[in-house]
Motif scaffolding. Structure first.
Motif, short mmCIF file in Angstrom:
data_model
loop_
_atom_site.label_atom_id
_atom_site.label_comp_id
_atom_site.label_asym_id
_atom_site.label_seq_id
_atom_site.Cartn_x
_atom_site.Cartn_y
_atom_site.Cartn_z
N ASP A 9 46.02 57.43 -51.95
CA ASP A 9 45.91 59.46 -51.88
C ASP A 9 47.54 59.11 -51.94
O ASP A 9 48.15 58.18 -51.83
CB ASP A 9 46.56 59.83 -49.96
CG ASP A 9 46.34 61.16 -50.51
OD1 ASP A 9 46.12 61.27 -51.68
OD2 ASP A 9 47.16 62.13 -50.07
N HIS A 11 51.00 62.02 -52.78
CA HIS A 11 52.08 63.48 -52.58
C HIS A 11 52.80 63.39 -53.21
O HIS A 11 53.70 62.10 -53.30
CB HIS A 11 51.27 63.88 -51.29
CG HIS A 11 50.40 63.99 -50.03
ND1 HIS A 11 50.62 65.58 -50.28
CD2 HIS A 11 49.76 63.78 -49.71
CE1 HIS A 11 48.64 65.49 -49.81
NE2 HIS A 11 48.46 64.37 -50.06
N HIS A 43 45.76 60.74 -44.47
CA HIS A 43 44.36 61.24 -45.80
C HIS A 43 44.04 59.47 -46.05
O HIS A 43 42.52 59.34 -46.45
CB HIS A 43 45.44 61.93 -47.23
CG HIS A 43 45.51 63.15 -46.18
ND1 HIS A 43 46.45 63.94 -47.26
CD2 HIS A 43 45.26 63.80 -45.00
CE1 HIS A 43 46.60 65.08 -46.47
NE2 HIS A 43 46.18 65.18 -45.50
#
Ligand SMILES: [Zn+2]
Length: 158
Positions: A9, A11, A43
């Motif tokens: 993941d 971000h 996540h």
């Protein structure tokens, strides 16, 4: 039977958001932008355990089109996903993770992150490891505008 799972993941990091890794808040001046609380490590781990069990992925279970997940606590999402995994007869053997970000240094927080993830996944903290890496100044991670997490897990079923 044993099965391996992979999660990844990324971000964006912005001012005015909390920086959360595996449920642990780290003072960083910036934090993960996201529909939920943005916890990039939670996540990646959620996707790893779901993938190993063949139960889908975080986007399918908790779609951002559903207002219920707005500002959601990602550790609650992880626990919920892992309860599906457990209910399918799996237990976690171990989890290994890497968090890539330029700042801050993760070492002082590492054990807290390991304990937090271990608690959510019903294992002893020594079955969970987390490494901190930098982007060597390259790409969005290296420029400090993003944080990335990678997770690999092994599940076992009798
Ligand atoms: Zn995410």
């Amino acid at each position: 039977m044993i099965r391996v799972g992979l999660g990844q993941d990324l971000h964006r990091l912005v001012k005015g958001r909390r920086f959360l890794l595996g449920g642990i808040e780290i003072p960083a001046g910036r934090g993960e932008l996201g529909y939920s609380d943005g916890d990039v490590l939670a996540h990646a781990v959620t996707d790893a355990v779901l993938g190993a069990a063949g139960l889908g992925d975080i986007g399918a279970l908790f779609p951002s089109s559903d207002a219920a997940w707005r500002d959601a606590d990602s550790m609650v999402l992880l626990r919920s996903a892992f309860s599906l995994v457990k209910n399918s007869g799996w237990r976690l053997v171990n989890l290994d993770c890497a968090v890539c970000c330029e700042k801050p240094k993760l070492l002082p927080y590492r054990d807290n992150i390991r304990y937090s993830l271990a608690q959510a996944l019903d294992v002893s903290p020594d079955a969970v490891f987390v490494k901190g890496k930098t982007g060597e100044g390259l790409g969005p991670v290296g420029e400090g505008t993003a944080v990335e997490a990678l997770a690999v897990c092994l599940l076992e079923k009798e």
